[in-house]
Design a protein around this motif. Structure first.
Motif, PDB file in Angstrom:
ATOM      1  N   LEU A 126       5.371   1.548  -4.711  1.00  0.00           N
ATOM      2  CA  LEU A 126       5.373   1.219  -5.398  1.00  0.00           C
ATOM      3  C   LEU A 126       6.504   1.819  -6.299  1.00  0.00           C
ATOM      4  CD1 LEU A 126       1.916   2.606  -7.116  1.00  0.00           C
ATOM      5  CD2 LEU A 126       2.249   0.685  -6.567  1.00  0.00           C
ATOM      6  N   THR A 127       7.332   0.218  -6.995  1.00  0.00           N
ATOM      7  CA  THR A 127       8.375   1.311  -7.897  1.00  0.00           C
ATOM      8  C   THR A 127       7.932   1.714  -9.397  1.00  0.00           C
ATOM      9  OG1 THR A 127       8.435  -0.883  -9.742  1.00  0.00           O
ATOM     10  CG2 THR A 127       9.145  -1.874  -7.639  1.00  0.00           C
ATOM     11  N   ARG A 128       9.005   2.530  -9.754  1.00  0.00           N
ATOM     12  CA  ARG A 128       8.821   3.310 -10.707  1.00  0.00           C
ATOM     13  C   ARG A 128       8.160   2.185 -12.166  1.00  0.00           C
ATOM     14  NH1 ARG A 128      14.363   5.724 -13.787  1.00  0.00           N
ATOM     15  NH2 ARG A 128      12.971   7.753 -14.277  1.00  0.00           N
ATOM     16  N   ARG A 129       7.875   1.643 -12.316  1.00  0.00           N
ATOM     17  CA  ARG A 129       7.588   0.718 -12.894  1.00  0.00           C
ATOM     18  C   ARG A 129       5.804   0.242 -12.498  1.00  0.00           C
ATOM     19  NH1 ARG A 129       8.845  -5.761 -14.873  1.00  0.00           N
ATOM     20  NH2 ARG A 129       6.690  -6.075 -15.309  1.00  0.00           N
ATOM     21  N   GLY A 130       6.255   0.623 -11.731  1.00  0.00           N
ATOM     22  CA  GLY A 130       4.480   0.496 -11.054  1.00  0.00           C
ATOM     23  C   GLY A 130       3.712   1.414 -11.069  1.00  0.00           C
ATOM     24  N   ARG A 131       4.659   2.355 -10.481  1.00  0.00           N
ATOM     25  CA  ARG A 131       3.890   3.422 -10.793  1.00  0.00           C
ATOM     26  C   ARG A 131       3.116   3.942 -12.163  1.00  0.00           C
ATOM     27  NH1 ARG A 131       7.609   5.207  -7.080  1.00  0.00           N
ATOM     28  NH2 ARG A 131       8.959   5.796  -9.081  1.00  0.00           N
ATOM     29  N   LEU A 132       4.610   4.149 -13.307  1.00  0.00           N
ATOM     30  CA  LEU A 132       4.165   4.273 -14.701  1.00  0.00           C
ATOM     31  C   LEU A 132       2.870   3.065 -15.081  1.00  0.00           C
ATOM     32  CD1 LEU A 132       5.715   4.823 -17.418  1.00  0.00           C
ATOM     33  CD2 LEU A 132       6.741   3.120 -18.003  1.00  0.00           C
TER      34      LEU A 132
END
Length: 96
Positions: free
Chosen positions: A7-13
């Motif tokens: 997961l990217t940072r945006r995906g985790r958010l």
């Protein structure tokens, strides 16, 4: 074999926000359900035995001296499934 999910940072958010929204929805549904549940003769209701000379109107005035007595009389009649407001000594009434 599939590569591990990253997961990217945006995906985790997005995932955290989604979980928070689902959690809030569950709490909201639980709250609405508990507020809409009928209240039976649980710990919050009291029982009153009618004494000679007592009227539903008089009992309502004692319960809510500052409130609208007509509303309390209607509530008592509904809670106790009374067809009339006539009371009989020894009769038990559930009080709010």
């Amino acid at each position: 074999m599939l590569p591990p999910l990253r997961l990217t940072r945006r995906g985790r958010l997005v995932l955290i926000v989604l979980v928070a929204v689902v959690f809030c929805l569950i709490l909201s549904v639980a709250r609405v359900t508990s507020l809409a549940a009928p209240r039976g003769a649980g710990a919050s209701s009291r029982v009153h035995v009618v004494q000679p000379g007592e009227t539903l109107w008089g009992i309502a005035r004692v319960l809510a001296p500052e409130g609208d007595t007509r509303v309390i009389v209607a509530r008592l009649a509904g809670m106790n499934q009374l067809a009339t407001i006539d009371l009989v000594p020894g009769q038990t009434l559930r009080l709010p």
